[in-house]
Design an enzyme around this catalytic site. Sequence first.
Site, PDB file in Angstrom:
ATOM      1  N   ARG A 153       0.980  41.300 -71.586  1.00 51.82           N
ATOM      2  CA  ARG A 153       1.703  40.020 -71.488  1.00 51.82           C
ATOM      3  C   ARG A 153       1.001  38.981 -70.607  1.00 51.82           C
ATOM      4  O   ARG A 153       1.627  38.000 -70.189  1.00 51.82           O
ATOM      5  CB  ARG A 153       3.146  40.221 -70.975  1.00 51.82           C
ATOM      6  CG  ARG A 153       4.064  40.935 -71.957  1.00 51.82           C
ATOM      7  CD  ARG A 153       4.309  40.099 -73.202  1.00 51.82           C
ATOM      8  NE  ARG A 153       5.366  40.630 -74.026  1.00 51.82           N
ATOM      9  CZ  ARG A 153       5.202  41.586 -74.957  1.00 51.82           C
ATOM     10  NH1 ARG A 153       4.021  42.120 -75.161  1.00 51.82           N
ATOM     11  NH2 ARG A 153       6.229  42.007 -75.680  1.00 51.82           N
ATOM     12  N   SER A 194      12.696  39.006 -75.301  1.00 54.42           N
ATOM     13  CA  SER A 194      12.728  39.787 -74.052  1.00 54.42           C
ATOM     14  C   SER A 194      12.740  38.823 -72.867  1.00 54.42           C
ATOM     15  O   SER A 194      11.859  37.983 -72.757  1.00 54.42           O
ATOM     16  CB  SER A 194      11.478  40.652 -73.910  1.00 54.42           C
ATOM     17  OG  SER A 194      11.365  41.562 -74.973  1.00 54.42           O
ATOM     18  N   GLU A 237       9.906  37.116 -68.359  1.00 53.78           N
ATOM     19  CA  GLU A 237       8.817  36.916 -69.311  1.00 53.78           C
ATOM     20  C   GLU A 237       8.671  35.452 -69.744  1.00 53.78           C
ATOM     21  O   GLU A 237       7.555  34.969 -69.886  1.00 53.78           O
ATOM     22  CB  GLU A 237       9.039  37.808 -70.541  1.00 53.78           C
ATOM     23  CG  GLU A 237       7.778  37.943 -71.349  1.00 53.78           C
ATOM     24  CD  GLU A 237       7.997  38.476 -72.744  1.00 53.78           C
ATOM     25  OE1 GLU A 237       8.707  37.836 -73.526  1.00 53.78           O
ATOM     26  OE2 GLU A 237       7.438  39.534 -73.037  1.00 53.78           O
TER      27      GLU A 237
END
Length: 350
Positions: free
Chosen positions: A167, A242, A344
Site C-alpha cells: 500500500r 478498506s 488507508e
Amino acid sequence: MSFLIEKDVSLGKFTTFKIGGRAGFFASARSETEVVEALQFAKQNDLNVFILGGGSNVLIADEGFDGLVLKIALKGISIFPKKDKTVRIAAQAGEDWDEFVKLCVEKNLQGVECLSGIPGFIGGTPVQNVGAYGQEVSETIVMVRCFDRKNEKIVELTNADCEFAYRTSLFNTTEKNRYIVLAVTFALKVYGEPKIIYRDLQNYFGDRKPSLKETREAVIKIRAEKSMVIDPRDPNSQSAGSFFKNPIVTKEKFTEIERLARLSGIETVPFYKVDDIKVKIPAAWLIEKSGFHKGFQKGKVGLSTNHTLAIVNLGNAKAVDVLALKDEIQSKVNFCFGVELKPEPVFVGF
Ligand code: EPU
C-alpha cells in the site's frame, strides 16, 4: 488558459464516500498541457494543489480544500506487442481502472485479473500500490509517466524508482505531492495463467484451472459479497473501501497479540506471512474482535454490513462523523491488542 477553472465547487460528488466541503478552485485537465497550465495558475495565485483521480480513496474535510483541486481526466490506452509473448500497455491516468482490467482480460492479457472490481482511476494505482486477491500493481508496472512538480518537467519513473511496498510507494511516502501521475505502463503476459493464490479464490475454484475471464468474474463476485464493489443499489458502497491498512507486526509482537487474544477467550489470530520476521494481521478481524460488529452504527456513519474494514456514510454524514468513528476504532483496537491501525484513504483539507 485553454480550459475552465471554476470557483467554489462542491467536492462530495467526486468521491465514493459522498463527503466533503468545497474547493476554492477546481479544474479538470484532459491533457498533459492542461495539467501544466493548471499548475501554473496555482503557482501564480499561490494556491495549494490537490490531485483528484477517481475519488475512491479520499476523505475530504467538511471545510473543503482552500486551494486548487485538479481532476485528472487524461484518457487513452495504447498496446505495444513484444516478441516475448508480453505486451506493454500504456494507460492515461484518467482512465477508469476497472474498465482497463476488463479490456486486458478480454484481450487475454494476464497480470491484473485479480484487481477486478476496484473503483478509481489508473493514476491512483501506483500511488498506493493497489492490491487485492494476491496481486499488486507493482508486479506489472514497468513505467510511470509523471509531472515532477519540483523540477517542473515530465519524467518517466521505472518500477524500481517507485519504491513499491504494501500500500505504499514513493508517491505517498518520501516524495508525497511531488509527482502527478500522467500515465502508467504495464507489462502483461499474452494468454498467461491467472494468479490463484488467495484463499478466497482457491476455495472458489477448487482444483479447476480457471480462465482469466472466470477469474475476473469470481473476484467481482467475491468483492460484491463483501460490498467492495461500487454499486449504487448497495448502501454499503458509499465508502472508501478498506478504511485501515492491515497492520504489519514483528513475530514477537504477534505472540503478544496472541496472548492478549487468549485473555479474551480467542484461540487463534489470523495472519499472513510477510517475511521471516514479520506478519500481517487482518485489520477487519482486529476491529471485529474489539467490539465492532458488521453493520455497527454511530449516528450517520457505520461499518459495512458485509465487512468491518469499510466505514460507510449511512446518509448525509460529515467528515467529522467519519473521524469520530475512526478514532473510536483506533483507540479500542489499541486498547484490546496494542496495535495502532493506520488509515488507508488520503485525508484532504484537514
Ligand atoms: N474479517 C473479519 N471481519 C470482516 C471481514 C474480514 O474478521 O468483516 C477477517 C477474516 O479473518 C478474513 C480476513 O479478515 O479472513 C481478511 O478479509 P478479506 O479477505 O476480506 O481481506 P482484507 O485483508 O480485509 C484486503 C485489502 C482489500 C482487498 C482484500 C482482498 C487491505 C487494507 N485491504 O482486505 O483491499 O480487496 O484484501 O485481497 O489490504 C482496499 O484496499 O480498499 C481493499 C478493499
